[in-house]
Design a protein around this motif. Structure first.
Motif, PDB file in Angstrom:
ATOM      1  N   THR A   5       0.823  -1.205   0.000  1.00  0.00           N
ATOM      2  CA  THR A   5       0.000   0.000   0.000  1.00  0.00           C
ATOM      3  C   THR A   5       0.856   1.254   0.000  1.00  0.00           C
ATOM      4  OG1 THR A   5      -1.847  -1.090   1.113  1.00  0.00           O
ATOM      5  CG2 THR A   5      -1.727   1.299   1.316  1.00  0.00           C
ATOM      6  N   VAL A   6       1.911   1.270   0.802  1.00  0.00           N
ATOM      7  CA  VAL A   6       2.749   2.471   0.877  1.00  0.00           C
ATOM      8  C   VAL A   6       3.787   2.511  -0.239  1.00  0.00           C
ATOM      9  CG1 VAL A   6       2.391   2.756   3.364  1.00  0.00           C
ATOM     10  CG2 VAL A   6       4.324   1.389   2.564  1.00  0.00           C
ATOM     11  N   LEU A   7       4.274   1.341  -0.666  1.00  0.00           N
ATOM     12  CA  LEU A   7       5.290   1.328  -1.717  1.00  0.00           C
ATOM     13  C   LEU A   7       4.710   1.736  -3.067  1.00  0.00           C
ATOM     14  CD1 LEU A   7       7.575  -1.769  -1.039  1.00  0.00           C
ATOM     15  CD2 LEU A   7       8.126   0.653  -0.830  1.00  0.00           C
ATOM     16  N   ALA A   8       3.414   1.555  -3.253  1.00  0.00           N
ATOM     17  CA  ALA A   8       2.782   1.985  -4.500  1.00  0.00           C
ATOM     18  C   ALA A   8       2.957   3.480  -4.704  1.00  0.00           C
ATOM     19  CB  ALA A   8       1.296   1.621  -4.488  1.00  0.00           C
TER      20      ALA A   8
ATOM     21  N   LYS B 156      -5.890  -4.452  -1.756  1.00  0.00           N
ATOM     22  CA  LYS B 156      -5.921  -5.578  -2.707  1.00  0.00           C
ATOM     23  C   LYS B 156      -5.584  -5.102  -4.114  1.00  0.00           C
ATOM     24  CE  LYS B 156      -9.270  -8.294  -0.045  1.00  0.00           C
ATOM     25  NZ  LYS B 156     -10.670  -8.799   0.014  1.00  0.00           N
ATOM     26  N   VAL B 157      -6.148  -3.962  -4.508  1.00  0.00           N
ATOM     27  CA  VAL B 157      -5.846  -3.412  -5.830  1.00  0.00           C
ATOM     28  C   VAL B 157      -4.357  -3.093  -5.948  1.00  0.00           C
ATOM     29  CG1 VAL B 157      -6.242  -1.462  -7.388  1.00  0.00           C
ATOM     30  CG2 VAL B 157      -8.174  -2.485  -6.165  1.00  0.00           C
ATOM     31  N   LEU B 158      -3.835  -2.431  -4.927  1.00  0.00           N
ATOM     32  CA  LEU B 158      -2.422  -2.039  -4.955  1.00  0.00           C
ATOM     33  C   LEU B 158      -1.503  -3.251  -4.919  1.00  0.00           C
ATOM     34  CD1 LEU B 158      -2.584   1.041  -2.546  1.00  0.00           C
ATOM     35  CD2 LEU B 158      -2.318   1.061  -5.038  1.00  0.00           C
ATOM     36  N   LEU B 159      -1.910  -4.299  -4.209  1.00  0.00           N
ATOM     37  CA  LEU B 159      -1.097  -5.518  -4.135  1.00  0.00           C
ATOM     38  C   LEU B 159      -0.887  -6.114  -5.518  1.00  0.00           C
ATOM     39  CD1 LEU B 159       0.300  -7.815  -2.596  1.00  0.00           C
ATOM     40  CD2 LEU B 159      -1.951  -8.874  -2.294  1.00  0.00           C
TER      41      LEU B 159
ATOM     42  N   GLU C 147       4.212  -4.854 -11.352  1.00  0.00           N
ATOM     43  CA  GLU C 147       5.370  -3.977 -11.527  1.00  0.00           C
ATOM     44  C   GLU C 147       6.661  -4.693 -11.142  1.00  0.00           C
ATOM     45  OE1 GLU C 147       5.115   0.136 -10.172  1.00  0.00           O
ATOM     46  OE2 GLU C 147       3.025  -0.231  -9.636  1.00  0.00           O
ATOM     47  N   ILE C 148       6.612  -5.419 -10.040  1.00  0.00           N
ATOM     48  CA  ILE C 148       7.801  -6.119  -9.553  1.00  0.00           C
ATOM     49  C   ILE C 148       8.235  -7.190 -10.543  1.00  0.00           C
ATOM     50  CG2 ILE C 148       8.625  -7.693  -7.757  1.00  0.00           C
ATOM     51  CD1 ILE C 148       6.784  -6.101  -5.801  1.00  0.00           C
ATOM     52  N   VAL C 149       7.270  -7.921 -11.111  1.00  0.00           N
ATOM     53  CA  VAL C 149       7.590  -8.961 -12.096  1.00  0.00           C
ATOM     54  C   VAL C 149       8.313  -8.352 -13.293  1.00  0.00           C
ATOM     55  CG1 VAL C 149       6.592 -10.550 -13.786  1.00  0.00           C
ATOM     56  CG2 VAL C 149       5.768 -10.569 -11.418  1.00  0.00           C
ATOM     57  N   VAL C 150       7.823  -7.197 -13.785  1.00  0.00           N
ATOM     58  CA  VAL C 150       8.442  -6.554 -14.940  1.00  0.00           C
ATOM     59  C   VAL C 150       9.844  -6.056 -14.606  1.00  0.00           C
ATOM     60  CG1 VAL C 150       8.324  -4.585 -16.523  1.00  0.00           C
ATOM     61  CG2 VAL C 150       6.269  -5.909 -16.019  1.00  0.00           C
ATOM     62  N   CYS C 151       9.974  -5.374 -13.454  1.00  0.00           N
ATOM     63  CA  CYS C 151      11.280  -4.806 -13.071  1.00  0.00           C
ATOM     64  C   CYS C 151      12.334  -5.895 -12.887  1.00  0.00           C
ATOM     65  CB  CYS C 151      11.138  -3.990 -11.789  1.00  0.00           C
ATOM     66  SG  CYS C 151      10.216  -2.450 -11.972  1.00  0.00           S
ATOM     67  N   LEU C 152      11.979  -6.931 -12.135  1.00  0.00           N
ATOM     68  CA  LEU C 152      12.950  -7.989 -11.879  1.00  0.00           C
ATOM     69  C   LEU C 152      13.137  -8.878 -13.108  1.00  0.00           C
ATOM     70  CD1 LEU C 152      12.092  -9.006  -8.199  1.00  0.00           C
ATOM     71  CD2 LEU C 152      13.824  -7.406  -9.045  1.00  0.00           C
ATOM     72  N   GLY C 153      12.053  -9.055 -13.891  1.00  0.00           N
ATOM     73  CA  GLY C 153      12.185  -9.831 -15.132  1.00  0.00           C
ATOM     74  C   GLY C 153      13.161  -9.168 -16.086  1.00  0.00           C
TER      75      GLY C 153
ATOM     76  N   ALA D 136       1.312   4.546 -12.322  1.00  0.00           N
ATOM     77  CA  ALA D 136       0.958   5.924 -11.983  1.00  0.00           C
ATOM     78  C   ALA D 136      -0.399   5.973 -11.283  1.00  0.00           C
ATOM     79  CB  ALA D 136       0.928   6.786 -13.243  1.00  0.00           C
ATOM     80  N   PHE D 137      -1.342   5.146 -11.735  1.00  0.00           N
ATOM     81  CA  PHE D 137      -2.652   5.079 -11.070  1.00  0.00           C
ATOM     82  C   PHE D 137      -2.495   4.604  -9.628  1.00  0.00           C
ATOM     83  CE2 PHE D 137      -6.014   2.219  -9.624  1.00  0.00           C
ATOM     84  CZ  PHE D 137      -7.087   3.105  -9.557  1.00  0.00           C
ATOM     85  N   ALA D 138      -1.693   3.556  -9.432  1.00  0.00           N
ATOM     86  CA  ALA D 138      -1.474   3.037  -8.076  1.00  0.00           C
ATOM     87  C   ALA D 138      -0.843   4.088  -7.183  1.00  0.00           C
ATOM     88  CB  ALA D 138      -0.594   1.788  -8.136  1.00  0.00           C
ATOM     89  N   SER D 139       0.069   4.870  -7.741  1.00  0.00           N
ATOM     90  CA  SER D 139       0.692   5.947  -6.975  1.00  0.00           C
ATOM     91  C   SER D 139      -0.346   6.980  -6.557  1.00  0.00           C
ATOM     92  CB  SER D 139       1.796   6.607  -7.804  1.00  0.00           C
ATOM     93  OG  SER D 139       2.411   7.653  -7.085  1.00  0.00           O
ATOM     94  N   ALA D 140      -1.269   7.309  -7.468  1.00  0.00           N
ATOM     95  CA  ALA D 140      -2.328   8.261  -7.141  1.00  0.00           C
ATOM     96  C   ALA D 140      -3.211   7.730  -6.023  1.00  0.00           C
ATOM     97  CB  ALA D 140      -3.162   8.559  -8.381  1.00  0.00           C
ATOM     98  N   LEU D 141      -3.560   6.453  -6.084  1.00  0.00           N
ATOM     99  CA  LEU D 141      -4.403   5.848  -5.045  1.00  0.00           C
ATOM    100  C   LEU D 141      -3.690   5.829  -3.707  1.00  0.00           C
ATOM    101  CD1 LEU D 141      -6.906   4.362  -4.076  1.00  0.00           C
ATOM    102  CD2 LEU D 141      -5.949   2.240  -5.017  1.00  0.00           C
TER     103      LEU D 141
END
Length: 488
Positions: free
Chosen positions: A33-36, A167-170, A176-182, A311-316
């Motif tokens: 929630t906070v890392l988003a 749940k949405v942010l999770l 995002e994590i899958v893409v970055c680490l992938g 960006a949407f997750a960051s806004a939320l």
């Protein structure tokens, strides 16, 4: 849409006199929630190249160093959290250590800082969506169509129970994590440019090369970590705050530090010795070009869409943080009391959430009416918000030190946790504040000194809050006593 929901229900049906929010988030949900807030994929794709402009090939060392400094900050932060045991975050923590006047000033500064960040990321989402549509079809709806859509969905989720947002942010964060680490492991598996040795990015000699500006690069790197500092705001909405908040805080710092270090390392290995030059010449396409070359160009569109969802997750996430600051300030009477209303069914600070939605709409409205792109919001004012959070993190360090000297040392509190860690962190953050003051243009753009008045406005909010606290002390002592969430 969030406003209409509130208008459709009477206050008698939605509001409850309870003083605490409710929730059952665990450490993972809280951390996501906070890392988003920091929008990891957006950071890796769009902002890490900016830090590479100044840090060059040796940038991974700076990420490691900043991770250590953030951990030291986190140690003092959690020690203070364990002593305060109240929601409110910067507002409560600074009130506890430095007094109610400083605390109220910090609370209002935090609210303003997160507000301009929220307005910025909402408008950025709209402009980015319009640009994507133009790329795909040759034309696009106006940017504000997308910005208002983001605003509406965020407003609805903010109105409902926090665990729905979690749940949405999770799921967004996991993507995002899958893409970055992938991307990172894909580059490392192929071997990247193959002209740099594996340990070259961790060599201190790289940081002494011409064109490297360590302070400038570090200023950007610090901004990438922001988000974890809001964990204590959710104290009343987690399973076991004395365990969940420390786990989420330390976990967030360690994870985001490790992921960003791996990602910047992979980006450097992808381009080799020319990484700094590429970052300087084409920062916007540096990540996407490397992704297409080393992973799969057919997946680039998916990554672009995920950057938008980031960006949407960051806004939320930012909406939820700001909502809770307004809720805490309203509960204590520093802001209008209706902001403290809690929804009977959802257990959410719905009134504060609606107020946040209204404020963002009021900021977007002038740009919509005059038909202008909101560069001011996602360019300049976002830098103001970042500066505000850096200043507040500095003051929290000082609050921890003051509290330890006044009370903590007599209560058997660990010297290393309550004094040594925040003392080292204080030196680092005071240096950052000096860097912000002297090079404010790095964060907000423009010529040196051209927009320094924005920083003065931010500091003015801090002192205005302190003056307001003194007004309450003289004229409304009952309100003054409640400041800093100091009531039972």
């Amino acid at each position: 849409m969030a406003i209409n929901i509130g208008a459709a229900e009477s206050l008698g049906e939605t509001a409850t006199p309870q003083k605490k929010l409710s929730g059952n988030m665990g450490a993972l949900s809280l951390a996501m929630t906070v890392l988003a807030f920091s929008a990891p994929l957006t950071t890796v794709a769009g902002y890490i190249p900016v830090s590479l402009m100044f840090g060059g090939v040796g940038s991974p060392l700076l990420f490691v160093f900043v991770s250590v400094m953030m951990l030291l900050f986190g140690i003092g932060y959690i020690t203070l959290n364990n002593a305060v045991k109240r929601s409110g975050d910067f507002y409560s923590f600074i009130s506890y250590g430095l007094g109610k006047s400083a605390g109220l000033g910090a609370g209002l500064t935090a609210a303003v800082s997160y507000f301009v960040l929220l307005a910025g990321v909402t408008s950025y989402f709209g402009v980015s969506c319009a640009e994507l549509q133009t790329t795909l079809t040759g034309s696009a709806f106006p940017w504000y169509v997308y910005a208002l859509s983001c605003w509406a969905v965020v407003g609805i989720l903010g109105y409902l129970h926090v665990e729905l947002s979690a749940k949405v942010l999770l799921w967004v964060m996991l993507a995002e994590i899958v893409v970055c680490l992938g991307f990172s492991f894909g580059v490392l598996q192929v071997g990247g440019d193959n002209t740099l040795t594996a340990m070259a990015p961790f060599s201190t000699s790289e940081l002494s090369k011409p064109g490297v500006n360590i302070p400038f690069s570090m200023l950007f790197v610090v901004s990438f970590f922001m988000g974890f500092e809001a964990t204590a705001l959710y104290r009343d909405e987690v399973k076991d705050p004395d365990k969940t908040i420390p786990r989420a805080t330390y976990g967030s710092i360690l994870f985001i530090g490790a992921m960003y270090t791996i990602c910047v390392y992979a980006l450097i290995m992808a381009y080799g010795p020319s990484a700094q030059a590429v970052a300087t010449d084409s920062p916007a396409t540096m990540f996407s070009n490397a992704f297409g070359k080393f992973i799969d160009p057919r997946l680039q569109m998916i990554v672009t869409v995920l950057v938008l969802s980031s960006a949407f997750a960051s806004a939320l996430s930012t909406h939820n943080v700001l909502t809770r600051y307004l809720f805490n300030l309203g509960t204590d009477g520093a802001l209008p009391k209706p902001l403290s209303r809690i929804h009977v069914k959802h257990g959410s600070p719905f009134a504060s959430s609606m107020a946040v939605s209204i404020m963002v709409l009021l900021v977007l409205f002038p740009f919509i009416v005059i038909g202008a792109k909101p560069e001011l919001l996602y360019g300049q004012l976002s830098g103001v918000g970042t500066s505000g959070v850096i200043i507040l993190m500095t003051v929290v360090n000082l609050s921890s030190l003051t509290w330890y000297l006044r009370k903590g040392r007599y209560e058997g509190i660990s010297f290393a946790k309550a004094f040594l860690a925040p003392a080292i962190s204080s030196v680092f953050f005071i240096g950052l504040v000096g860097l912000v003051a002297y090079h404010f243009d790095l964060l907000v753009g423009g010529e040196p000194g051209e927009r320094t008045w924005l920083l003065y406005c931010l500091v003015g909010v801090l002192f205005a809050g302190m003056a307001l606290a003194q007004y309450f002390k003289r004229n409304r002592p009952a309100v003054y006593e409640r400041l800093g969430r100091s009531h039972p």
